[in-house]
Design a protein around this motif. Structure first.
Motif, short mmCIF file in Angstrom:
data_model
loop_
_atom_site.label_atom_id
_atom_site.label_comp_id
_atom_site.label_asym_id
_atom_site.label_seq_id
_atom_site.Cartn_x
_atom_site.Cartn_y
_atom_site.Cartn_z
N SER A 31 0.83 -1.21 0.00
CA SER A 31 0.00 0.00 0.00
C SER A 31 0.86 1.26 0.00
N GLU A 34 2.03 1.62 -3.51
CA GLU A 34 0.93 2.12 -4.34
C GLU A 34 0.71 3.62 -4.15
N SER A 95 -5.17 -3.53 -6.34
CA SER A 95 -5.38 -2.61 -5.22
C SER A 95 -6.79 -2.76 -4.64
N THR A 99 -7.63 -3.89 -0.78
CA THR A 99 -8.58 -3.13 0.03
C THR A 99 -9.56 -4.05 0.75
N SER A 102 -7.36 -7.01 3.23
CA SER A 102 -6.62 -6.54 4.42
C SER A 102 -7.45 -6.57 5.70
N THR A 146 -3.68 -0.24 5.81
CA THR A 146 -3.44 -0.77 4.46
C THR A 146 -4.69 -0.65 3.61
N SER A 147 -5.80 -1.08 4.16
CA SER A 147 -7.07 -1.02 3.43
C SER A 147 -7.46 0.42 3.12
N THR A 150 -5.18 1.82 0.19
CA THR A 150 -5.50 1.26 -1.13
C THR A 150 -6.92 1.62 -1.57
#
Length: 180
Positions: A31, A34, A95, A99, A102, A146-147, A150
């Motif tokens: 992430s 990204e 990604s 999302t 995670s 992380t979620s 992303t």
């Protein structure tokens, strides 16, 4: 018999903790990567915006840095909206998957240490409780961050790609109308 099944499930679930934590950390670094790619794409889009407008007005036909849907259409030609949508979906697939996965992994990594924490509680082992709760809370925090990252990147890119598709459809529609 039930005790054997419970014991088996407890032992097996504990073996998943390390791989799940490793996945969460790996996805967290993904992430962050990204986010970097996203900001580079945003900068490229800003730099190429004037050429994008010229492209939409049919004044130029060259690759545009930061505009993957347009570049795909330039390389392959226009084969309909479905082709563009499938390409955009594929560009967003990883990604989008991160999302969604995670938080699930965060929940798994939260629940696994709860068993040993509850066991430590029943034995009066405060240190065992705190060690397991630290793992549980850290894992869910990493997973949710992380979620969130992303999700943010994917949502903005969806808007960008939808606009590119819309502009291409207007451009192709206008050309089709003039050729009739």
């Amino acid at each position: 018999m039930i005790f054997l099944i419970e014991s088996f499930m407890y032992k097996v679930s504990n073996t998943f903790l390390f791989p799940v934590l490793l996945l969460i950390v790996g996805l967290f670094f993904y992430s962050l990567f990204e986010i970097g790619v996203f900001f580079m794409q945003a900068i490229k889009r800003k730099i190429s915006y004037k050429n994008y407008i010229k492209y939409i007005k049919s004044e130029i036909r060259s690759n545009l840095s930061g505009y993957p849907i347009i570049n795909y259409e330039i390389r392959r030609g226009f084969h309909g909206i479905e082709d563009l949508e499938v390409f955009a979906f594929k560009k967003l697939q990883v990604s989008s998957l991160v999302t969604k996965i995670s938080p699930m992994l965060g929940l798994v990594a939260t629940m696994i240490p709860m068993g040993p924490a509850l066991k430590a509680l029943s034995n009066g082992n405060v240190q065992g409780i705190s060690e397991n709760l630290i793992i549980a809370f850290a894992a869910v925090i990493f997973a949710l961050i992380t979620s969130s990252l992303t999700y943010w990147v994917t949502t903005i890119r969806k808007g960008w790609y939808a606009q590119e598709i819309k502009d291409l459809l207007l451009l192709r529609g206008a050309k089709d109308e003039t050729s009739k």
